[in-house]
Scaffold this motif. Sequence first.
Motif, PDB file in Angstrom:
ATOM      1  N   ARG A 177      16.747   5.031  -6.146  1.00  0.00           N
ATOM      2  CA  ARG A 177      18.108   4.666  -6.560  1.00  0.00           C
ATOM      3  C   ARG A 177      19.001   4.474  -5.339  1.00  0.00           C
ATOM      4  O   ARG A 177      19.706   3.468  -5.213  1.00  0.00           O
ATOM      5  CB  ARG A 177      18.681   5.729  -7.496  1.00  0.00           C
ATOM      6  N   VAL A 178      18.961   5.418  -4.408  1.00  0.00           N
ATOM      7  CA  VAL A 178      19.781   5.329  -3.193  1.00  0.00           C
ATOM      8  C   VAL A 178      19.368   4.106  -2.366  1.00  0.00           C
ATOM      9  O   VAL A 178      20.222   3.357  -1.869  1.00  0.00           O
ATOM     10  CB  VAL A 178      19.670   6.632  -2.366  1.00  0.00           C
ATOM     11  N   TYR A 179      18.070   3.885  -2.241  1.00  0.00           N
ATOM     12  CA  TYR A 179      17.566   2.747  -1.473  1.00  0.00           C
ATOM     13  C   TYR A 179      18.058   1.431  -2.087  1.00  0.00           C
ATOM     14  O   TYR A 179      18.516   0.532  -1.370  1.00  0.00           O
ATOM     15  CB  TYR A 179      16.033   2.784  -1.439  1.00  0.00           C
ATOM     16  N   GLU A 180      17.948   1.307  -3.404  1.00  0.00           N
ATOM     17  CA  GLU A 180      18.379   0.079  -4.072  1.00  0.00           C
ATOM     18  C   GLU A 180      19.877  -0.153  -3.908  1.00  0.00           C
ATOM     19  O   GLU A 180      20.309  -1.307  -3.745  1.00  0.00           O
ATOM     20  CB  GLU A 180      17.979   0.108  -5.540  1.00  0.00           C
TER      21      GLU A 180
ATOM     22  N   LEU B 129      10.319   7.003   2.741  1.00  0.00           N
ATOM     23  CA  LEU B 129      11.508   6.517   2.040  1.00  0.00           C
ATOM     24  C   LEU B 129      12.770   7.110   2.666  1.00  0.00           C
ATOM     25  O   LEU B 129      13.732   6.384   2.969  1.00  0.00           O
ATOM     26  CB  LEU B 129      11.412   6.864   0.552  1.00  0.00           C
ATOM     27  N   GLN B 130      12.750   8.401   2.887  1.00  0.00           N
ATOM     28  CA  GLN B 130      13.917   9.061   3.485  1.00  0.00           C
ATOM     29  C   GLN B 130      14.176   8.554   4.904  1.00  0.00           C
ATOM     30  O   GLN B 130      15.323   8.325   5.284  1.00  0.00           O
ATOM     31  CB  GLN B 130      13.723  10.582   3.465  1.00  0.00           C
ATOM     32  N   ARG B 131      13.135   8.332   5.677  1.00  0.00           N
ATOM     33  CA  ARG B 131      13.297   7.805   7.037  1.00  0.00           C
ATOM     34  C   ARG B 131      13.886   6.400   7.004  1.00  0.00           C
ATOM     35  O   ARG B 131      14.819   6.077   7.746  1.00  0.00           O
ATOM     36  CB  ARG B 131      11.959   7.790   7.773  1.00  0.00           C
ATOM     37  N   ARG B 132      13.366   5.577   6.122  1.00  0.00           N
ATOM     38  CA  ARG B 132      13.804   4.182   6.083  1.00  0.00           C
ATOM     39  C   ARG B 132      15.218   4.026   5.545  1.00  0.00           C
ATOM     40  O   ARG B 132      15.877   3.023   5.830  1.00  0.00           O
ATOM     41  CB  ARG B 132      12.783   3.345   5.319  1.00  0.00           C
ATOM     42  N   LEU B 133      15.708   5.000   4.820  1.00  0.00           N
ATOM     43  CA  LEU B 133      17.099   4.966   4.369  1.00  0.00           C
ATOM     44  C   LEU B 133      18.083   5.025   5.538  1.00  0.00           C
ATOM     45  O   LEU B 133      19.239   4.627   5.403  1.00  0.00           O
ATOM     46  CB  LEU B 133      17.384   6.116   3.401  1.00  0.00           C
ATOM     47  N   THR B 134      17.622   5.477   6.689  1.00  0.00           N
ATOM     48  CA  THR B 134      18.504   5.587   7.864  1.00  0.00           C
ATOM     49  C   THR B 134      18.525   4.305   8.702  1.00  0.00           C
ATOM     50  O   THR B 134      19.286   4.216   9.658  1.00  0.00           O
ATOM     51  CB  THR B 134      18.067   6.757   8.771  1.00  0.00           C
ATOM     52  N   LEU B 135      17.696   3.331   8.354  1.00  0.00           N
ATOM     53  CA  LEU B 135      17.564   2.116   9.158  1.00  0.00           C
ATOM     54  C   LEU B 135      18.632   1.089   8.812  1.00  0.00           C
ATOM     55  O   LEU B 135      19.186   1.091   7.713  1.00  0.00           O
ATOM     56  CB  LEU B 135      16.181   1.507   8.952  1.00  0.00           C
ATOM     57  N   ASP B 136      18.851   0.156   9.740  1.00  0.00           N
ATOM     58  CA  ASP B 136      19.757  -0.956   9.463  1.00  0.00           C
ATOM     59  C   ASP B 136      19.012  -2.017   8.652  1.00  0.00           C
ATOM     60  O   ASP B 136      17.776  -2.014   8.590  1.00  0.00           O
ATOM     61  CB  ASP B 136      20.305  -1.544  10.777  1.00  0.00           C
TER      62      ASP B 136
ATOM     63  N   ASP C  20      -1.203  13.522  -5.836  1.00  0.00           N
ATOM     64  CA  ASP C  20      -0.047  14.313  -6.264  1.00  0.00           C
ATOM     65  C   ASP C  20       0.875  13.523  -7.204  1.00  0.00           C
ATOM     66  O   ASP C  20       2.054  13.827  -7.338  1.00  0.00           O
ATOM     67  CB  ASP C  20       0.736  14.830  -5.055  1.00  0.00           C
ATOM     68  N   ALA C  21       0.301  12.537  -7.898  1.00  0.00           N
ATOM     69  CA  ALA C  21       1.098  11.672  -8.771  1.00  0.00           C
ATOM     70  C   ALA C  21       1.717  12.418  -9.955  1.00  0.00           C
ATOM     71  O   ALA C  21       2.701  11.958 -10.526  1.00  0.00           O
ATOM     72  CB  ALA C  21       0.250  10.510  -9.275  1.00  0.00           C
ATOM     73  N   ASP C  22       1.174  13.564 -10.313  1.00  0.00           N
ATOM     74  CA  ASP C  22       1.691  14.315 -11.457  1.00  0.00           C
ATOM     75  C   ASP C  22       2.709  15.381 -11.072  1.00  0.00           C
ATOM     76  O   ASP C  22       3.150  16.147 -11.924  1.00  0.00           O
ATOM     77  CB  ASP C  22       0.531  14.963 -12.228  1.00  0.00           C
ATOM     78  N   ASP C  23       3.113  15.438  -9.820  1.00  0.00           N
ATOM     79  CA  ASP C  23       4.086  16.420  -9.355  1.00  0.00           C
ATOM     80  C   ASP C  23       5.482  15.982  -9.788  1.00  0.00           C
ATOM     81  O   ASP C  23       6.049  15.019  -9.259  1.00  0.00           O
ATOM     82  CB  ASP C  23       3.991  16.540  -7.830  1.00  0.00           C
ATOM     83  N   ALA C  24       6.055  16.695 -10.758  1.00  0.00           N
ATOM     84  CA  ALA C  24       7.348  16.311 -11.339  1.00  0.00           C
ATOM     85  C   ALA C  24       8.483  16.370 -10.327  1.00  0.00           C
ATOM     86  O   ALA C  24       9.386  15.514 -10.348  1.00  0.00           O
ATOM     87  CB  ALA C  24       7.661  17.204 -12.542  1.00  0.00           C
ATOM     88  N   ASP C  25       8.470  17.351  -9.442  1.00  0.00           N
ATOM     89  CA  ASP C  25       9.525  17.448  -8.424  1.00  0.00           C
ATOM     90  C   ASP C  25       9.476  16.261  -7.462  1.00  0.00           C
ATOM     91  O   ASP C  25      10.512  15.694  -7.109  1.00  0.00           O
ATOM     92  CB  ASP C  25       9.416  18.762  -7.651  1.00  0.00           C
ATOM     93  N   LEU C  26       8.275  15.901  -7.037  1.00  0.00           N
ATOM     94  CA  LEU C  26       8.128  14.743  -6.163  1.00  0.00           C
ATOM     95  C   LEU C  26       8.548  13.463  -6.884  1.00  0.00           C
ATOM     96  O   LEU C  26       9.226  12.609  -6.296  1.00  0.00           O
ATOM     97  CB  LEU C  26       6.674  14.597  -5.707  1.00  0.00           C
ATOM     98  N   ALA C  27       8.160  13.335  -8.139  1.00  0.00           N
ATOM     99  CA  ALA C  27       8.527  12.148  -8.911  1.00  0.00           C
ATOM    100  C   ALA C  27      10.048  12.017  -9.014  1.00  0.00           C
ATOM    101  O   ALA C  27      10.598  10.922  -8.851  1.00  0.00           O
ATOM    102  CB  ALA C  27       7.897  12.203 -10.302  1.00  0.00           C
ATOM    103  N   ALA C  28      10.732  13.129  -9.252  1.00  0.00           N
ATOM    104  CA  ALA C  28      12.197  13.101  -9.345  1.00  0.00           C
ATOM    105  C   ALA C  28      12.825  12.749  -8.001  1.00  0.00           C
ATOM    106  O   ALA C  28      13.781  11.967  -7.937  1.00  0.00           O
ATOM    107  CB  ALA C  28      12.712  14.447  -9.842  1.00  0.00           C
ATOM    108  N   ALA C  29      12.283  13.296  -6.918  1.00  0.00           N
ATOM    109  CA  ALA C  29      12.817  13.004  -5.584  1.00  0.00           C
ATOM    110  C   ALA C  29      12.607  11.536  -5.221  1.00  0.00           C
ATOM    111  O   ALA C  29      13.498  10.898  -4.636  1.00  0.00           O
ATOM    112  CB  ALA C  29      12.168  13.921  -4.544  1.00  0.00           C
ATOM    113  N   ILE C  30      11.458  10.985  -5.583  1.00  0.00           N
ATOM    114  CA  ILE C  30      11.207   9.567  -5.317  1.00  0.00           C
ATOM    115  C   ILE C  30      12.132   8.699  -6.165  1.00  0.00           C
ATOM    116  O   ILE C  30      12.692   7.715  -5.673  1.00  0.00           O
ATOM    117  CB  ILE C  30       9.716   9.225  -5.537  1.00  0.00           C
ATOM    118  N   ALA C  31      12.331   9.056  -7.419  1.00  0.00           N
ATOM    119  CA  ALA C  31      13.247   8.296  -8.285  1.00  0.00           C
ATOM    120  C   ALA C  31      14.662   8.317  -7.711  1.00  0.00           C
ATOM    121  O   ALA C  31      15.343   7.274  -7.678  1.00  0.00           O
ATOM    122  CB  ALA C  31      13.221   8.865  -9.706  1.00  0.00           C
TER     123      ALA C  31
END
Length: 183
Positions: A102-105, A128-135, A87-98
């Motif tokens: 940014r939030v993770y960084e 990624l979304q799960r790990r954003l909640t971690l300490d 699913d590497a060509d899915d533009a919506d997924l690519a935008a959500a990961i980008a």
Amino acid sequence: MTTIPVGDDLRTALLACLAVPRWADEVAARAPFASVADLTEAARAAATPLPRSEIDQAMAEHPRIGEKPRGTSQAAGFSRAEQAAVDADDADLAAAIADGNRVYEERFDRVFLIRAAGRSRREILTELQRRLTLDETTEAAIVGSELRDIALLRLGVLARQWQDDSVQETEATDSPAPRDTRG
């Protein structure tokens, strides 16, 4: 049969798997290895756990998930192959990961790292979304574990290449020498 390199050749190969000189030196110092399993176990042990300074050192070699790795190094080639997903060509997924990157960084002051090989972009985004909640401490431990897992996967790729090289060398030496048919 697999011919595992030794010395500087092995160290260079190891650094393409995990850019941590202490780890590469420790594993290479145990050579020669009788088997790929012995090499893998030495690599696993030397990377468990990775201290924070080595995590930061290794992270400098990893591109953002969803971005094309730059360069022609062996490590960049590994990253390109690992990030190939159905699913590497899915533009919506690519935008959500980008956006997630940014939030993770901003939160952790490093790029998001995950063993991408064998995972879809959707699975990566969920993690990624799960790990954003971690300490920070928990997340750093996960990053160290992911780095180790990536290194071991890359070693597996190299082992298959070394096996192929050794088979080709054996075939070349097993073929009969040309006979001298002159007189």
